[in-house]
Design a protein around this motif. Structure first.
Motif, PDB file in Angstrom:
ATOM      1  N   ARG A   1       0.809  -1.219   0.000  1.00 13.54           N
ATOM      2  CA  ARG A   1       0.000   0.000   0.000  1.00 13.54           C
ATOM      3  C   ARG A   1       0.842   1.270   0.000  1.00 13.54           C
ATOM      4  O   ARG A   1       0.335   2.352  -0.309  1.00 13.54           O
ATOM      5  CB  ARG A   1      -0.927   0.003   1.218  1.00 13.54           C
ATOM      6  CG  ARG A   1      -2.108  -0.959   1.081  1.00 13.54           C
ATOM      7  CD  ARG A   1      -2.999  -0.914   2.299  1.00 13.54           C
ATOM      8  NE  ARG A   1      -4.206  -1.714   2.103  1.00 13.54           N
ATOM      9  CZ  ARG A   1      -5.131  -1.899   3.040  1.00 13.54           C
ATOM     10  NH1 ARG A   1      -4.985  -1.346   4.239  1.00 13.54           N
ATOM     11  NH2 ARG A   1      -6.195  -2.641   2.784  1.00 13.54           N
ATOM     12  N   THR A   2       2.118   1.172   0.359  1.00 14.90           N
ATOM     13  CA  THR A   2       2.990   2.341   0.317  1.00 14.90           C
ATOM     14  C   THR A   2       3.533   2.596  -1.085  1.00 14.90           C
ATOM     15  O   THR A   2       4.150   3.638  -1.316  1.00 14.90           O
ATOM     16  CB  THR A   2       4.168   2.164   1.295  1.00 14.90           C
ATOM     17  OG1 THR A   2       4.986   1.060   0.869  1.00 14.90           O
ATOM     18  CG2 THR A   2       3.672   1.884   2.704  1.00 14.90           C
ATOM     19  N   ILE A   3       3.325   1.671  -2.015  1.00 12.49           N
ATOM     20  CA  ILE A   3       3.822   1.820  -3.388  1.00 12.49           C
ATOM     21  C   ILE A   3       2.801   2.626  -4.189  1.00 12.49           C
ATOM     22  O   ILE A   3       1.606   2.299  -4.180  1.00 12.49           O
ATOM     23  CB  ILE A   3       4.044   0.439  -4.033  1.00 12.49           C
ATOM     24  CG1 ILE A   3       5.079  -0.358  -3.220  1.00 12.49           C
ATOM     25  CG2 ILE A   3       4.499   0.581  -5.480  1.00 12.49           C
ATOM     26  CD1 ILE A   3       5.261  -1.783  -3.708  1.00 12.49           C
ATOM     27  N   PRO A   4       3.200   3.672  -4.884  1.00 12.27           N
ATOM     28  CA  PRO A   4       2.254   4.516  -5.638  1.00 12.27           C
ATOM     29  C   PRO A   4       1.486   3.724  -6.691  1.00 12.27           C
ATOM     30  O   PRO A   4       2.054   2.876  -7.394  1.00 12.27           O
ATOM     31  CB  PRO A   4       3.155   5.572  -6.290  1.00 12.27           C
ATOM     32  CG  PRO A   4       4.397   5.583  -5.465  1.00 12.27           C
ATOM     33  CD  PRO A   4       4.581   4.186  -4.968  1.00 12.27           C
ATOM     34  N   HIS A   5       0.192   4.015  -6.830  1.00 10.28           N
ATOM     35  CA  HIS A   5      -0.650   3.354  -7.838  1.00 10.28           C
ATOM     36  C   HIS A   5      -0.260   3.771  -9.256  1.00 10.28           C
ATOM     37  O   HIS A   5      -0.607   3.075 -10.216  1.00 10.28           O
ATOM     38  CB  HIS A   5      -2.128   3.691  -7.594  1.00 10.28           C
ATOM     39  CG  HIS A   5      -2.714   2.963  -6.432  1.00 10.28           C
ATOM     40  ND1 HIS A   5      -3.376   1.757  -6.562  1.00 10.28           N
ATOM     41  CD2 HIS A   5      -2.732   3.266  -5.105  1.00 10.28           C
ATOM     42  CE1 HIS A   5      -3.787   1.355  -5.374  1.00 10.28           C
ATOM     43  NE2 HIS A   5      -3.412   2.245  -4.469  1.00 10.28           N
ATOM     44  N   GLU A   6       0.414   4.905  -9.377  1.00  9.85           N
ATOM     45  CA  GLU A   6       0.814   5.354 -10.707  1.00  9.85           C
ATOM     46  C   GLU A   6       1.725   4.344 -11.401  1.00  9.85           C
ATOM     47  O   GLU A   6       1.726   4.246 -12.640  1.00  9.85           O
ATOM     48  CB  GLU A   6       1.533   6.707 -10.611  1.00  9.85           C
ATOM     49  CG  GLU A   6       0.626   7.888 -10.263  1.00  9.85           C
ATOM     50  CD  GLU A   6       0.230   7.926  -8.807  1.00  9.85           C
ATOM     51  OE1 GLU A   6      -0.657   8.711  -8.442  1.00  9.85           O
ATOM     52  OE2 GLU A   6       0.835   7.150  -8.026  1.00  9.85           O
ATOM     53  N   LEU A   7       2.497   3.594 -10.628  1.00  9.80           N
ATOM     54  CA  LEU A   7       3.353   2.574 -11.225  1.00  9.80           C
ATOM     55  C   LEU A   7       2.520   1.475 -11.878  1.00  9.80           C
ATOM     56  O   LEU A   7       2.859   0.965 -12.955  1.00  9.80           O
ATOM     57  CB  LEU A   7       4.287   1.974 -10.163  1.00  9.80           C
ATOM     58  CG  LEU A   7       5.311   2.926  -9.541  1.00  9.80           C
ATOM     59  CD1 LEU A   7       6.107   2.221  -8.455  1.00  9.80           C
ATOM     60  CD2 LEU A   7       6.257   3.456 -10.618  1.00  9.80           C
ATOM     61  N   ASP A   8       1.413   1.119 -11.237  1.00  6.94           N
ATOM     62  CA  ASP A   8       0.512   0.115 -11.818  1.00  6.94           C
ATOM     63  C   ASP A   8      -0.110   0.631 -13.113  1.00  6.94           C
ATOM     64  O   ASP A   8      -0.201  -0.111 -14.106  1.00  6.94           O
ATOM     65  CB  ASP A   8      -0.601  -0.236 -10.818  1.00  6.94           C
ATOM     66  CG  ASP A   8      -0.059  -0.869  -9.554  1.00  6.94           C
ATOM     67  OD1 ASP A   8       1.112  -0.622  -9.219  1.00  6.94           O
ATOM     68  OD2 ASP A   8      -0.791  -1.619  -8.894  1.00  6.94           O
TER      69      ASP A   8
END
Length: 294
Positions: A179-186
């Motif tokens: 959850r700390t990883i930005p969704h923009e990467l997805d």
């Protein structure tokens, strides 16, 4: 005026002097508490070098009268013609496969809860978290009956296969990290044509290495020291892990090989200590980062 100034300067000096002692006092107290905590390990290591006659008669001292290295030789020979190397091999088989299964499956489940929206996700996540509050004693009999019907008793399967279906604590730990990883990467990966599995293996998995290493360390410790499940499902001495093999040195009808048992118990700590020393930084990083965002 000069008297007041001198008094103020003296008070500041005394305050600084008292503060200067605080770090030393802190380290002394922490050092004594640390020594108190590791004393049982030091006593075990010292007892592994004592003759059997001195282990309990001179238990108050950590220094043996003579170094009994034969304890390690007799302990490594094992019991009943089975070398202790066999028990080490069994422990590593169980620990390695159970750890791989628990970490990979938990990471995949955590990714599903953290990134994929599906009907009832909150309900199923709540069910997973509720199993953390379920006492292990409640599941012993149903699991034993299930494994007996599958004819898995007296094999490594009950100690390995269940961990390929996720561990709730690891699922929660890794999910908080994801959850700390930005969704923009997805979103960027989707635009490049990545599927959900592609995003997981190419984007998410490399970024959650600290959480994966933390879960691996915990799994290694828990599986290595597991005694109850081994004694429950394994009934052949040649299949015993280290945790169960140590008990074989104690014989209620004859003389127990205390020296050999303490020697092998000391050796059993070597993998645990090495794993901690090599990966200790990942434990703090994985746990602290996983708690940044709820």
């Amino acid at each position: 005026m000069s008297t007041v100034t001198n008094q103020a300067v003296g008070k500041v000096t005394r305050t600084r002097g008292s503060r200067a002692w605080r770090p030393y006092l802190y380290h002394i107290i922490v050092g004594l508490l640390s020594l108190l905590m590791i004393y049982p390990i030091l006593w075990m290591a010292a007892s592994s070098l004592k003759p059997n006659s001195e282990i309990f008669t001179q238990a108050y001292t950590l220094i043996p009268s003579k170094l009994e290295w034969n304890n390690y030789v007799s302990g490594w020979k094992g019991i009943g013609g089975i070398s202790f190397a066999t028990y080490y091999k069994n422990s590593f088989i169980i620990v390695i496969f159970a750890t791989i299964g628990s970490v990979l499956s938990s990471a995949l489940v955590a990714y599903g809860f953290a990134r994929i929206k599906f009907f009832g996700s909150a309900f199923w996540f709540g069910c997973v978290m509720m199993t953390l509050m379920l006492p292990h004693d409640v599941t012993i009999i149903p699991q034993y009956i299930m494994f007996a019907k599958l004819q898995w008793l007296s094999s490594f399967k009950p100690l390995i296969v269940p961990f390929f279906f996720g561990v709730p604590f690891f699922i929660f730990l890794i999910m908080q990290f994801i959850r700390t990883i930005p969704h923009e990467l997805d979103e960027a990966a989707k635009m490049d044509g990545c599927s959900k599995y592609g995003i997981f293996f190419r984007i998410i998995l490399p970024l959650i290495v600290p959480a994966l290493v933390t879960a691996t360390i915990f799994s290694f410790y828990w599986r290595w020291e597991d005694f109850f499940n081994a004694v429950l499902y394994l009934n052949k001495a040649q299949m015993y892990p280290v945790s169960l093999a140590l008990k074989m040195f104690l014989d209620g009808e004859s003389i127990s090989n205390w020296g050999g048992m303490f020697a092998m118990a000391t050796l059993s700590l070597v993998p645990v200590i090495l794993v901690f020393l090599i990966f200790q930084k990942y434990i703090v990083e994985g746990i602290s980062t996983s708690g940044l965002k709820g």
